[in-house]
Design a protein around this motif. Structure first.
Motif, PDB file in Angstrom:
ATOM      1  N   GLU A  84      39.075  19.394  49.300  1.00  0.00           N
ATOM      2  CA  GLU A  84      39.992  20.518  49.562  1.00  0.00           C
ATOM      3  C   GLU A  84      40.430  20.520  51.031  1.00  0.00           C
ATOM      4  N   ARG A  85      39.664  19.798  51.894  1.00  0.00           N
ATOM      5  CA  ARG A  85      40.000  19.748  53.320  1.00  0.00           C
ATOM      6  C   ARG A  85      40.651  18.429  53.739  1.00  0.00           C
ATOM      7  N   ILE A  86      41.240  17.725  52.802  1.00  0.00           N
ATOM      8  CA  ILE A  86      41.866  16.427  53.063  1.00  0.00           C
ATOM      9  C   ILE A  86      42.811  16.466  54.271  1.00  0.00           C
ATOM     10  N   SER A  87      43.589  17.526  54.359  1.00  0.00           N
ATOM     11  CA  SER A  87      44.621  17.573  55.410  1.00  0.00           C
ATOM     12  C   SER A  87      44.019  17.676  56.818  1.00  0.00           C
ATOM     13  N   GLU A  88      42.731  18.060  56.899  1.00  0.00           N
ATOM     14  CA  GLU A  88      42.086  18.111  58.217  1.00  0.00           C
ATOM     15  C   GLU A  88      41.717  16.721  58.714  1.00  0.00           C
ATOM     16  N   TYR A  89      41.723  15.738  57.807  1.00  0.00           N
ATOM     17  CA  TYR A  89      41.297  14.382  58.160  1.00  0.00           C
ATOM     18  C   TYR A  89      42.436  13.364  58.149  1.00  0.00           C
ATOM     19  N   ILE A  90      43.489  13.636  57.398  1.00  0.00           N
ATOM     20  CA  ILE A  90      44.547  12.627  57.222  1.00  0.00           C
ATOM     21  C   ILE A  90      45.878  13.147  57.745  1.00  0.00           C
ATOM     22  N   ASN A  91      46.426  12.417  58.688  1.00  0.00           N
ATOM     23  CA  ASN A  91      47.774  12.759  59.164  1.00  0.00           C
ATOM     24  C   ASN A  91      48.837  11.861  58.553  1.00  0.00           C
ATOM     25  N   ASP A  92      48.409  10.651  58.109  1.00  0.00           N
ATOM     26  CA  ASP A  92      49.362   9.688  57.537  1.00  0.00           C
ATOM     27  C   ASP A  92      49.903  10.221  56.209  1.00  0.00           C
ATOM     28  N   LYS A  93      51.061   9.720  55.850  1.00  0.00           N
ATOM     29  CA  LYS A  93      51.577   9.977  54.503  1.00  0.00           C
ATOM     30  C   LYS A  93      50.877   9.026  53.528  1.00  0.00           C
TER      31      LYS A  93
END
Ligand code: SAM
Length: 188
Positions: A84-93
């Motif tokens: 659920e916290r993926i966006s805190e770790y990944i900036n790439d598309k």
């Protein structure tokens, strides 16, 4: 010739085979024993990137070992946190992401993916997908709690705007005992 329509995980692999190329970015949102992470890591090559998530340290450790044994750890980041916290770790598309729902077959069967966190993870991935990026969700619903999750995921995917996403369900409709099936989502 080989059978194509054997089980959900094989269908997922066919999709991965068609989509994933060298240099791409992929996400395994439920690492487990690392089988999918390994397949993703092979295909993206040394210039590609794979992010893997699991809330169980045992999953991270065994997958790390598997990737090391195959000389593929260089392109993989293993993260012991909830998807659920993926966006805190990944900036790439993201080019391709996969969720394998349910419990870890070799592990504690009481630790399962849950509707709320699964939906947050899926939503986050969909937001970060590249144009023509693919999300695969392998749905297991034979265990207790599985049916609720299946319903929640299907309800959510059902409502996605067809101008933005193509949502497909590949299910085995003449088999008994709730065989796992897959949702495939492509961002337009
Ligand atoms: N693909 C794996 C394989 O090839 O072995 C099987 C994955 S297993 C069906 C589901 C995994 O999801 C378990 O290892 C479990 O710990 C993990 N999991 C459960 N909830 C999670 C969450 N919120 N975020 C990330 N992983 C989670």
């Amino acid at each position: 010739s080989k059978r194509l329509l054997t089980k959900a995980t094989d269908l997922a692999k066919h999709v991965i085979d068609i989509k994933l190329q060298k240099g791409m970015t992929a996400v395994d949102a439920t690492i487990g024993n690392g089988n999918d992470t390994l397949e993703l890591a092979k295909r993206v090559g040394s210039n590609g990137k794979v992010y893997g998530f699991d809330i169980q340290k045992v999953a991270i450790d065994s997958s790390k070992e598997l990737l090391e044994k195959n000389n593929l750890l260089d392109r993989v980041e293993l993260i012991c946190d909830s998807h659920e916290r993926i966006s805190e770790y990944i900036n790439d598309k993201i080019d391709l992401a996969i969720f394998n729902l349910g419990y870890l077959p070799s592990g504690d069967h009481s630790i399962i993916t849950k509707p709320n966190t699964t939906l947050k993870g899926i939503e986050s991935v969909l937001y970060s997908l590249k144009e023509n990026g693919i999300l695969i969700v392998v749905v297991y619903y034979g265990h207790s709690g599985g049916k609720e999750e299946k319903i929640a995921v299907e309800k959510y995917l059902n409502k996605l705007d067809q101008r933005k996403f193509t949502v497909m369900k590949m299910d085995f409709i003449n088999q008994i005992n709730n065989p796992p099936f897959i949702f495939c989502i492509e961002k337009i």
